[in-house]
Design an enzyme around this catalytic site. Sequence first.
Site, PDB file in Angstrom:
ATOM      1  N   LYS A  32      -9.160   8.805   2.784  1.00 25.74           N
ATOM      2  CA  LYS A  32      -9.774   7.479   2.661  1.00 25.74           C
ATOM      3  C   LYS A  32     -11.193   7.468   3.226  1.00 25.74           C
ATOM      4  CE  LYS A  32      -5.552   4.667   2.474  1.00 25.74           C
ATOM      5  NZ  LYS A  32      -4.479   5.669   2.625  1.00 25.74           N
ATOM      6  N   HIS A  52      -1.916   8.338   6.075  1.00 24.53           N
ATOM      7  CA  HIS A  52      -2.289   7.047   5.484  1.00 24.53           C
ATOM      8  C   HIS A  52      -3.705   6.702   5.932  1.00 24.53           C
ATOM      9  CE1 HIS A  52      -1.566   3.245   3.548  1.00 24.53           C
ATOM     10  NE2 HIS A  52      -1.702   2.550   4.665  1.00 24.53           N
ATOM     11  N   CYS A  68       0.807  -1.217   0.000  1.00 26.08           N
ATOM     12  CA  CYS A  68       0.000   0.000   0.000  1.00 26.08           C
ATOM     13  C   CYS A  68       0.842   1.270   0.000  1.00 26.08           C
ATOM     14  CB  CYS A  68      -0.949  -0.009   1.192  1.00 26.08           C
ATOM     15  SG  CYS A  68      -2.096  -1.406   1.149  1.00 26.08           S
ATOM     16  N   HIS A 115      -9.695   2.768   0.389  1.00 29.35           N
ATOM     17  CA  HIS A 115      -8.281   2.386   0.352  1.00 29.35           C
ATOM     18  C   HIS A 115      -7.988   1.636  -0.942  1.00 29.35           C
ATOM     19  CE1 HIS A 115      -4.326   1.384   1.328  1.00 29.35           C
ATOM     20  NE2 HIS A 115      -4.488   0.596   2.380  1.00 29.35           N
ATOM     21  N   PHE A 129       1.798  -3.664   3.954  1.00 31.04           N
ATOM     22  CA  PHE A 129       2.154  -4.992   4.454  1.00 31.04           C
ATOM     23  C   PHE A 129       3.635  -5.277   4.167  1.00 31.04           C
ATOM     24  CE2 PHE A 129      -2.349  -7.048   4.180  1.00 31.04           C
ATOM     25  CZ  PHE A 129      -2.759  -6.252   5.226  1.00 31.04           C
ATOM     26  N   GLU A 161      -0.034   5.455  13.523  1.00 30.79           N
ATOM     27  CA  GLU A 161       0.312   6.644  12.755  1.00 30.79           C
ATOM     28  C   GLU A 161       0.134   7.907  13.587  1.00 30.79           C
ATOM     29  OE1 GLU A 161      -0.369   8.626   8.344  1.00 30.79           O
ATOM     30  OE2 GLU A 161      -1.872   7.220   9.102  1.00 30.79           O
TER      31      GLU A 161
END
Length: 416
Positions: free
Chosen positions: A335, A306, A166, A340, A399, A317
């Site tokens: 988002k 993010h 991502c 996402h 990931f 975060e």
Amino acid sequence: MPDSRSFDAAVTGIGMVTAAGIGARASWDAIRAPEGTAASAVPALEGTPAHIGCWIPDYDANKAIGRRKAWRYDRSSQLALTAAAEAVADSGLVPGDWDGTRVAVVLGSGIGGAASWEKQHHVLLDEGPLKVSPLLIPMLAVNMSAGYVAMEHGARGPNFVTATACASGTTAIGMARELLRQGVCDVVITGGTEACLIPSIISGFSQMGAVTRRQGDPRAASRPFDVDRDGFVPAEGAAVLVLERAADAKARGARVYANVSGYGASADAHHATAPEPTGAGAELALRAALADAGIAPDAVDHVNAHGTSTPLNDKAEATLIGRVLGQRPAVTSIKGVVGHSLGAAGAIEAAVTALTLSHGIIPPTANLDSQDPEIELDVVTKTARKATVETAVSNSFGFGGQNAVLAFTRAGAERR
């Protein structure tokens, strides 16, 4: 060796195809004036437990790129071509006039042509190997979106796709800037694309507990930083930026949305899917981006987070932002509107960050009704905030512990 002095890559063109709208203007208008997530039931996911997503029902590939290309390309490449065409046109550059050997293409994609792969796997099982499309491999290969964009625009310079989950779109833009700094090329078409709202991929995310359980309430399902967040809403989309050296853009009188002034990357080296809870790994990337740009942490005005709407990511975060940047920056996650889009997310967020600096408007975080009390940040919510944003960062995490951060400066702004 790279030039150790600060280096600005000017954003002179932007193209976007998102669930918020087809085209940069339509997407920007919806993102800065949100009415909730652009999510709904996805026909391709019918019958699966996780059946909602931010898809683009009005996108017609036949009209956008032509019927002949549409049937030969995976949807991820279709979206990339559409966004790239808009970005190049927006930049004012004319491919017929440029030296294609000095034009690079760097795109990000986390998964590539998964939809074509899944479709042809069903053909294999149902009809046998002789019915599998001979176009399967160029449809599914993760590098093909960049390859097709290069073919379309005569870009004969370096051409590759970054795959950092991502963080892929952000990684691509960071690498594009580095090509310009190294003098390898003069123009880079860069960004990210993803289109994998298909049963196998989304069921995998659902089984690991990453996807929201609010399947009956799509528009309110993506809730970054909200106390009731429970997972992300998957999405498709693409965003492409045209980057040039700031001096070159100035010399030709180009409009500059913003400058990409710094890039940092790191690894958590912690877990396959969970972020390092203190944000220590991501901190390396954030501090590297700021150092690369010559920006002090206390000078950052805005963070495009993010902000996935998952319990673990948002908390980690927020901890990172508070520790490194304090409570001064205005924080948002788009988002809440566009969902996402995995490998495309960082590119879409980079495009929005550039627009934020250009227009002096920070989009709100949609669906943030009750901010998590453990997240002590100035998160913009409900309505867009007018502000002079001189410096901003855009965070992306993925990931495998992938971390990537871009630092932006307003065109003509002095750094402090």
